[in-house]
Design a protein around this motif. Structure first.
Motif: not given
Lengths: 80, 973, 406
Positions: B594-619
């Motif tokens: 998870r990136t260091p800003a993961h929780e903040w994006q989670e709070k902003a209702h991010a929809i995450f996707r796996r990108v390689g080793v990461w989870k990233r906000a797609r929408y």
């Protein structure tokens, strides 16, 4: 088969910690006068030795060193 | 059924009853039973039906060598009931029958054996071809043993990864002796044993070890020593799966009542391995040699000695080794009626055993062998024949104990790449070339004398100790001398097939392969064991080598009738024992970063996707067109987490040389306060990475890579400089820094809230690089970039500060309408600018020129830049795929973008759409495509073929990217 | 009713000369021999096999066939190849157990779906049945799939390709061997080629392990994983890395998996053979070598991947795992050449893990190549020259991660 490789820094380790870097073909050729065929030979063609080969390995899950070892491709054993 | 309850060898608790449900009936077993012995105690004799002929099958061995005892146990199909410990409340069901194993409606198939010769399915069913699918359906239904349980959950599957000095495979007398010998040298030992207790073939034998100690007592004595030895970790009920190179083994342990796991995957790496797997029995091949009631010596003997069950009332023995005679004597003592014991051998028996047999009034017949078993479902009679087939005698009986000889469990040796050779004396396949640090011991070599077995074990243990640098040469020498004086390997019988009809003489039970089938295959040219095995399927069933392994080469050898061709064993492959995928898989392995800003994006209702080793906000909303996110960037300000970008520091006297080697541009122009955009190619001139580079101090560079390359950049740069001996250091800072990109016309205003530094376009222009402190305490590297096509600041700050910076920016941006945006919005924004994403707009055959990015290439032959040669040689090459921009035109709907991956066609395929979207700001559908250069000219009309469009084409026109803000004013605002 | 048990391929004595010598008793070699005899009347052909026929990839692959490749060059070839199986079964009168159960390739992201769309659109354009399906449709096709978001990489959808399927690999080999032998082709097992004799840049003869010299104007190198070693005898280096690849089967079960399921993201594919075994393959050991010994790593990986995609497989047992060699090229496309750089020396290798599905059809065109000396159009894209010309095949979109470097 599982392979162990002796890293000059980290010692004998599980082969899956390493990245294979090809047979040792020597330094990059000079660009001037390099024909497409000679270029392809350096970049793409391999001897595919069935026996002992000098080859490059990178200790990816370790010290990050590129080094060469001798390995028997028929038995998959490192040769000391 | 009454149990023998007072034997000292019992492993059951006769007083502790356990219940099980078999075929909907409630039955009772006792603690210590295997599922199979519990069923046997309840009078069940037919355990299964064979796969091809649906012949009744019963208990044959107790070590799981065949599919005879397969049943579905607690939802797991194909469970070896003879090695599965009974647990209270188990549900057991027969499989592959219509009806019950006793009354199977498919019984008639047994009468059609003649119609199913070797490889029959290759010779039939395809004529006429139209009928083949019907036959195929029927074959599918008929094949297979059990049914998979669709909703099976299973229990707890543990994993254990060990390192040790010596691994000992096998907890019999040889293995235990080896373990003790090596442990006493001060080494760490792992010992594994398949049965639920230590002891091996001593464990149930009342024969004397010494005059006053029976073998079973000796087994317990050794086991006690093992159990209390501090250096030995021992695992019972643990089956070896594989022995691999470099002395790695895998095994699985079955959990008992007191264990917290159901099964446990065990992987052990060691310096040296002792293989003391002992022997199983070589099946005797005669007519109906697999009829229920026919069983191996060890099976009959252990039923009585271990489980307190006499196998029947009257048993005839047909054996080829002294262990068979010992069993006959003991079972007779225990109350089994034994009218006759046929011994294949004419001589070589232990005279004492023969004497005892005669005294017991058991008819002992030298040179005789089982010929044919009678009985519809179960054995009722046997005909014995003299080995030359001239004489016959018949006996009524309900049990036939049959065993042609022993066969070493050499699977681990074969897996370790030992070379085996047929040994005339023992009749075994014995290793003649062993890999280093692998030491076979004990009965594997054909030894049968208890002291010789232990001695051989101790020697193996000491040899293994020597591999670990703890040699005791003197003791090893003594043991060698001692072994010479003890009885050597027993002479083994070579008899492969008893005289009789080859049609119902089974070589492989799992696959219903008879001697006749083997011969048929030989006739057809499959006359070497490996080919024969493949054609007849003998040995490819769940029991693998167990039943047919030793006999198959002998039968083929007999076919050739040429003694100059030695029999050759077939290969054994892991897993040695069939292993649940649940056990292999262990716990679930969903590992991601998870990136260091993961929780903040989670709070902003991010929809995450796996990108390689990461989870990233797609929408950031369920509107997958990302309209709001995109418009926010165009009109106000958006914020995106780009922490996954690769971030590196490269420094040292030769740092520039290294950069020149891998970057396609001229890196000598990189200067302080500025970032330079450049790219890396591979030797084929194919774009593999792009990013920015800046100089932070003398010979000290900071650069970024794409997310996908973050993990391989260090090895890439070091690889391509490995011959040069340059002095530079390379540090991967990807995880040390988080990165946030602020983009949109109001980005400057937002950032100004966090700093007093001059952010004006004059002071901090496009491609500028500044180090500053944000929000009063966050040291940041800030750069002006333009990937999404609007004014943008990218901030790299330490990971620990990234979340905080995100929060500060969100707060500061609130008055300006800031919103987070995700990868899809970024994807559309960058596409409008004609910026490529590697792998999306490029393939492995796409060079930098093909992407229209050839301008990034700077000739510097002295640097031997990776990819430069290919770029030189392809610069003017024709007939290549080129990246173009396009927009949708009439007669197609100009606002409807083709789907990504649609193809560009005329008479044939000419290219494909890489990315295409409706652009909200341009109010038209645009995209990027790779097309043949003939069609890449500006203004060319393209026809697009979408999947499922029924050959309707969409229409587009090639235009020059970028589509949006062509002059690039907005990124330079 | 079933007649005599005749040898499928005859035994014969090795002669001192042949019109053509084929090195490698695998699928490509035997197919080429069959079509040389059948289509071009060239029956004076010897197949030389070091071990027994099918020892290599032919007997070790997982026999999945399909025609949903990415590039048009490959589509043409594989489409024709796929249509050949029923014909061959009838022509050779040998049941190769063709099961056209259809293939389902899973995608686990938006980008994955786009990549599949390219393949689907290309197939449909060529009239090959293939369609994109959503996750729910995937589940209808393969009810044991988990389409929930519990997966590390949830299933987005897939590419369903009905005409694809599986065969039994050895039976294909045996059937074609039977056909070739009937037409006069000689199959010599346990006959190793030790060296090639080349004079004036032309193949003259091959020498076997026991020192026999066999004169021939045409030699085909179809030695699969070992073809680089044969090429080296002719002084040719190949753009190939030989990597060990592993496959495994479960115990036989009653039918529950009706299609071939594969997932690139999970590096796993599985189907159920007619015998009931779940057949599954994994990726390669990332270093070259000629040992076919397996590792503990991949069977575990495979179990992890498969039980995540299809949770009910947790209760299924692995029975056997084995290894084989894959001769991988840098662009996942094969190497087909002839009379270049040596007259009379033909190369058909570099198939990686596509060797099975391509075999009979390639054999057909390879036979044309060898009989006429001219490379058929359909095989031209696969010349080795493409590497020097920087024209890699586009069968894979992103650079492969095996080989010395990429």
């Amino acid at each position: 088969m599982s392979l162990t490789i002796t890293c000059p820094i980290c010692g004998k380790r599980n082969g899956y910690e390493f990245r294979y870097g090809g047979q040792d073909k020597g330094p990059r050729p000079e660009e001037d006068g390099l024909t497409p065929e000679k270029w392809a030979e350096y970049v793409h063609l391999n001897e595919n030795t069935g026996g002992i080969q000098k080859e490059w390995w990178f200790h990816r899950s370790g010290c990050g060193l590129w080094f060469t070892i001798l390995r028997d491709t028929q038995t998959n054993q490192e040769i000391k | 059924m009454n149990r023998l309850t007072h034997l000292p060898t019992l492993r059951i608790q006769p007083s502790k009853a356990l219940s099980l449900t078999y075929n909907k009936k409630r039955l009772t077993g006792v603690e210590g039973d295997s599922v199979a012995t519990a069923l046997y105690a309840n009078g069940i004799r037919i355990f299964s039906r064979s796969v091809k002929y649906h012949r009744p099958r019963g208990l044959y061995s107790l070590d799981g060598e065949s599919s005879n005892c397969f049943m579905a146990v607690d939802g797991v199909p194909n469970t070896r009931t003879c090695t599965t410990l009974l647990k209270d409340g188990m549900t057991v069901n027969p499989q592959n029958v219509i009806g019950t194993p006793e009354h199977d409606w498919l019984f008639f198939l047994d009468y059609f054996g003649w119609a199913m010769p070797a490889g029959f399915y290759h010779r039939h069913f395809h004529r006429p071809y139209v009928l083949w699918p019907t036959f195929r359906k029927w074959i599918r239904k008929a094949a297979g043993f059990g049914n998979v349980s669709k909703n099976w959950e299973g229990g707890i599957y543990d994993e254990l990864h060990l390192n040790t000095d010596v691994t000992v495979i096998g907890g019999g007398p040889a293995g235990m002796s080896a373990a003790l010998a090596a442990a006493n040298q001060g080494l760490r030992i792992v010992l594994i044993e398949g049965r639920p207790w230590l002891g091996g073939f001593f464990e149930y034998s009342p024969e004397p070890y010494t005059l006053d100690i029976p073998r079973y007592e000796r087994a317990r004595e050794l086991a006690r020593e093992i159990e209390k030895h501090p250096n030995i970790r021992w695992f019972c009920h643990t089956y070896l799966m594989g022995l691999y190179g470099n002395h790695q083994i895998t095994a699985f342990q079955k959990g008992g009542e007191k264990d917290y796991f159901d099964e446990r995957y065990i992987e052990v790496r060691s310096q040296s391995v002792v293989v003391a797997t002992g022997c199983i029995e070589r099946p005797l091949i005669f007519e109906h040699n697999e009829r229920p009631g026919v069983m191996q010596v060890g099976c009959a003997h252990r039923l009585a000695r271990t489980y307190g069950l006499l196998p029947g009332t009257k048993a005839v023995f047909s054996v080829g080794h002294d262990q068979g005679l010992e069993a006959a004597l003991d079972l007779h003592q225990l109350g089994l009626k034994i009218p006759a014991v046929a011994d294949i051998r004419f001589d070589g028996q232990n005279p004492d055993l023969v004497d005892r047999l005669n005294k017991s009034e058991i008819r002992y017949m030298r040179g005789w062998v089982a010929g044919k078993v009678y009985g519809h479902h179960q054995t009722s009679k046997i005909t014995l024949r003299s080995t030359e087939g001239t004489r016959e005698e018949s006996y009524d009986c309900d049990v036939v104990v049959a065993s042609a000889g022993h066969t070493p469990v050499s699977g681990p040796l074969i897996m370790a790449q030992a070379k085996l050779r047929f040994d005339l004396h023992t009749g075994f396949f014995l290793p003649h070339r062993l890999p280093g640090n692998v030491h076979p011991a004990g009965r594997l070599w054909g030894l049968t004398d208890p002291h010789a077995i232990e001695c051989s074990g101790m020697m193996a243990g000491l040899k293994a100790a020597a591999d670990c640098g703890a040699a005791d040469d003197n003791r090893l020498k003594d043991l060698k001398e001692k072994l010479k004086e003890l009885p050597g390997p027993e002479r083994g019988t070579k008899l492969a097939i008893s005289p009789g009809k080859p049609g119902k003489q089974f070589v492989c039970f799992d696959e219903d392969v008879t001697v006749k089938n083997i011969y048929q295959a030989c006739d057809m040219g499959f006359d070497v064991p490996e080919l024969n095995k493949r054609f007849t399927a003998a040995g490819t069933g769940p029991g693998q080598w167990g039943i047919p392994g030793h006999n198959l080469p002998l039968v083929i050898s007999k076919y050739h009738a040429d003694s100059t061709i030695p029999p050759m064993p077939t290969t054994i492959r892991p897993p040695m024992a069939p292993t649940l995928m649940a056990t292999y898989a262990g716990k679930r392995h969903n590992i991601f970063k998870r990136t260091p800003a993961h929780e903040w994006q989670e709070k902003a209702h991010a929809i995450f996707r796996r990108v390689g080793v990461w989870k990233r906000a797609r929408y950031f909303s369920k509107d997958y067109s990302c309209k709001t996110e995109i418009e926010t960037v165009h009109q106000a300000v958006g914020i995106i987490d780009v922490s996954t970008l690769g971030k590196f520091r490269l420094f040292g006297p030769d740092a520039l040389k290294a950069l020149q080697r891998v970057y396609i541009g001229d890196m000598s122009t990189v200067k302080k306060g500025r970032v330079k955009y450049s790219a890396m190619c591979n030797d084929d001139g194919c774009l593999i990475d792009d990013g920015v580079v800046t100089l932070t101090a003398e010979n000290d560079y900071y650069f970024t890579t794409s997310t996908g390359r973050a993990g391989t950049t260090v090895e890439w740069i070091r690889y391509h400089t490995r011959y040069d001996g340059w002095n530079f250091h390379l540090v991967n800072l990807t995880d040390a820094y988080g990165a946030i990109n602020l983009a949109g016309p109001k980005a400057r205003k937002v950032l100004s809230e966090l700093t007093d530094d001059d952010l004006s376009n004059e002071a901090f222009p496009f491609t500028g690089y500044r180090e500053m402190t944000l929000a009063g305490k966050i040291p940041a590297r800030v750069m002006r970039l333009g990937f999404v096509g609007e004014l943008s600041f990218e901030m790299h700050v330490s990971s620990s500060m990234t979340g905080y910076l995100w929060k500060c920016l969100m707060e500061a941006g609130k008055p300006f309408g800031i919103r987070p945006f995700g990868l899809e919005a970024q994807n559309v924004l960058r596409m409008q600018k004609g910026h490529v994403i590697i792998g999306q707009e490029s393939e492995i055959r796409t060079t930098l020129h093909d992407l229209g990015m050839g301008g990034l290439w700077y000739k510097k032959p002295e640097s031997k830049t990776v990819g430069a040669v290919a770029l030189k040689q392809t610069k003017h090459q024709k007939d290549r795929l080129k990246l173009v921009g396009f927009k949708m035109v009439e007669p197609s709907d100009p606002k409807r973008a083709p789907k990504d991956g649609s193809i560009i066609v005329n008479d044939t395929i000419r290219g494909h759409v890489c990315t295409a979207r409706y652009s909200f700001i341009l109010n038209e559908a645009i995209g990027l495509a790779l097309v043949e250069d003939k069609y890449a000219g500006i203004g060319t009309q393209l026809e697009i073929f979408e999947d499922g469009s029924d050959h309707q084409r969409l229409h587009a026109q090639v235009v020059k990217p970028p589509f949006y803000d062509i002059e690039g004013h907005r990124i330079r605002m | 009713m079933f007649g005599k048990y005749k040898r499928l391929w005859k035994k014969s004595r090795l002669k001192s000369s042949y019109d053509a010598v084929i090195i490698g008793g695998g699928l490509h070699g035997i197919s080429t021999a069959y079509f040389l005899a059948k289509n071009y009347g060239m029956t004076d052909v010897a197949i030389l096999e070091k071990r027994y026929i099918g020892f290599g990839g032919a007997g070790r692959n997982t026999a999945i066939v399909r025609a949903n490749q990415r590039t048009k060059e490959n589509l043409r070839l594989y489409d024709e190849g796929l249509k050949l199986w029923p014909k061959l079964m009838q022509e050779l009168d040998f049941n190769m157990l063709f099961f056209n159960c259809g293939n389902l390739n899973l995608a686990h992201s938006e980008a994955g779906m786009s990549a599949l769309r390219l393949q689907v659109a290309s197939a449909q354009f060529h009239g090959i049945q293939s369609e994109l399906v959503n996750a729910k449709q995937c589940k209808e096709l393969v009810p044991v799939l988990d389409i929930s978001d519990r997966l590390a990489f949830p299933i987005f959808g897939g590419m369903y390709h009905p005409p694809g399927g599986t065969l039994r690999p050895e039976s294909v080999l045996w059937g074609i061997a039977k056909g070739a032998s009937q037409k006069g082709v000689q199959i010599h097992q346990e006959t190793e080629v030790k060296s090639l004799e080349i004079k004036n840049n032309k193949v003259v003869s091959v020498k076997t392990g026991d020192g026999k010299k066999i004169h021939t104007p045409r030699v085909l190198n179809a030695a699969g994983g070992y073809s680089a070693l044969i090429a080296n005898m002719a002084g040719i280096r190949l753009p190939v890395d030989v990597l060990p690849i592993q496959a495994m089967v479960s115990q036989p079960l009653k039918p529950f998996l009706d299609h071939v399921v594969s997932s690139g993201v999970y590096h796993a594919y599985a189907n159920q053979s007619l015998k009931g075994e779940v057949v599954t393959g994994s990726h390669m050991d990332p270093w070259p070598g000629y040992t076919t010994q397996v590792t503990a790593r991949y069977i575990k990986h495979q179990a992890e991947a498969l039980t995540e995609l299809m949770p009910c497989l947790r209760g299924v047992k692995f029975m056997r795992t084995w290894g084989g060699l894959a001769d991988m090229t840098p662009d996942m496309a094969p190497i087909i050449d002839g009379n270049h750089p040596i007259d009379g020396f033909y190369i058909d290798c570099g198939w990686g893990y596509f060797g099975f599905k391509s075999a009979p059809v390639t054999g057909k065109y390879m036979a044309k190549f060898m009989a006429t000396g001219k490379c058929p159009e359909i095989l031209k894209p696969f010349t080795m020259k493409r590497f020097a010309q920087h024209r890699l095949s586009g069968e894979t979109a992103s650079p492969v991660n095996y080989g010395p470097w990429n």
